[in-house]
Design an enzyme around this catalytic site. Structure first.
Site, PDB file in Angstrom:
ATOM      1  N   PRO A   2       0.895  -1.476   0.073  1.00 26.31           N
ATOM      2  CG  PRO A   2      -0.727  -2.093   1.697  1.00 26.31           C
ATOM      3  CD  PRO A   2       0.530  -1.803   0.864  1.00 26.31           C
ATOM      4  CD  GLU A   3       2.445   2.874  -4.314  1.00 22.96           C
ATOM      5  OE1 GLU A   3       2.336   3.646  -4.934  1.00 22.96           O
ATOM      6  OE2 GLU A   3       2.538   1.600  -5.176  1.00 22.96           O
ATOM      7  CG  HIS A  93      -3.517 -15.475   7.565  1.00 27.54           C
ATOM      8  ND1 HIS A  93      -2.466 -16.233   7.313  1.00 27.54           N
ATOM      9  CD2 HIS A  93      -4.648 -16.119   5.705  1.00 27.54           C
ATOM     10  CE1 HIS A  93      -3.197 -17.230   6.690  1.00 27.54           C
ATOM     11  NE2 HIS A  93      -3.559 -16.969   5.438  1.00 27.54           N
ATOM     12  NE  ARG A 112       3.972 -11.974   1.426  1.00 29.00           N
ATOM     13  CZ  ARG A 112       4.649 -12.055  -0.393  1.00 29.00           C
ATOM     14  NH1 ARG A 112       3.541 -10.933  -0.801  1.00 29.00           N
ATOM     15  NH2 ARG A 112       5.529 -11.895  -0.315  1.00 29.00           N
TER      16      ARG A 112
END
Length: 280
Positions: A2-3, A93, A112
């Site tokens: 994400p930016e 998760h 991740r």
């Protein structure tokens, strides 16, 4: 990863969902997410009893501001937050759970497992890593053409890696750098120090407009990004160059090319974005 537009969208969503809520308990299910303090039990107990007063952002980092402490959170590749009833089954998760006194929970999920959290006393988070060395905020009033030019014109590296360097300008990642350079008609391999004042002005405006439009669209859902309410961003439908290898340039019709610049996959139009300056 994400930016800025995606993190800003999460910030705005969490502002609606959790500001004013008081933490009753914290449960850390994956200790390596917590970078500070190194004592997980201390992390859990020091957050208990605090009320969230504001959700801030510095670059790609969220600042969950409470009465006395600040939690700095980086989503990395696929981290996401969501608010759920406390009695709803916890999904796979899920690595950190913040239970509120009103019977809801803020849950951090990360497939991740690259995300990080740092806990600081209020006001100290900006003085220490990971926030202390971050550069200009491109959507703040301090991001003037003069400030931008001073930072970029001194760099002998290629312009794309310069824009990706978070110590110079924060929040820009691969997608939005490619988009801004395309708008500005600047080749990603041009030396940053070789840009003319006119090109710097055009690029400065392109960075701001690209990010503002992306924030307005809720960010770009290229892979797994969703906001705090599970909604996808829509800016991917407006991308002009990123991810369009082999397709016709929307400005001139030349095939879009992809190469590696500074270790990152890079999309550009060799006809619109030449290695020569605009004034050459």
């Amino acid at each position: 990863m994400p930016e800025l537009p995606e993190v800003e969208t999460v910030r705005r969503t969490l502002t609606q969902l959790v500001v004013g809520k008081t933490i009753e308990a914290v449960q850390v299910l994956l200790p390596r997410i917590i970078q500070r303090p190194d004592d997980i039990r201390r992390f859990e107990t020091e957050l208990t009893g605090h009320t969230i007063t504001e959700i801030g952002r510095r670059g790609k980092f969220l600042r969950i501001i409470m009465d006395g402490v600040v939690l700095v959170s980086h989503l990395r590749m696929e981290g996401r937050y969501g608010v759920y009833p406390a009695d709803e089954q916890v999904e796979k998760h899920t690595h950190v759970i913040f239970t509120f006194t009103d019977g809801t929970q803020l849950r951090y999920k990360d497939v991740r497992q690259f995300g990080t959290m740092h806990l600081f006393a209020g006001g100290e988070e900006l003085k220490e890593k990971p926030l202390s060395k971050l550069g200009l905020e491109p959507l703040d009033g301090d991001f003037t053409l003069e400030a931008f030019s001073q930072v970029i014109s001194r760099r002998t590296t290629k312009i794309k890696p310069a824009l990706l360097n978070q110590e110079y300008i924060v929040g820009l990642g691969n997608i939005y750098v490619d988009e801004a350079l395309f708008r500005a008609k600047i080749h990603p391999e041009r030396p940053a120090s070789g840009l003319t004042p006119e090109e710097l002005e055009v690029l400065h405006a392109a960075i701001v407009s690209t990010l503002e439009e992306a924030v307005a669209a809720g960010g770009s859902s290229i892979k797994s990004y969703v906001n705090g309410q599970g909604e996808m961003g829509m800016f991917q439908h407006s991308l002009q160059i990123y991810g369009r290898k082999g397709e016709e340039c929307r400005r001139c019709g030349h095939p879009v090319e992809k190469s590696v610049v500074g270790g990152r996959g890079t999309h550009y139009c060799p006809a619109c974005q030449t290695l020569a300056s605009l004034t050459s």
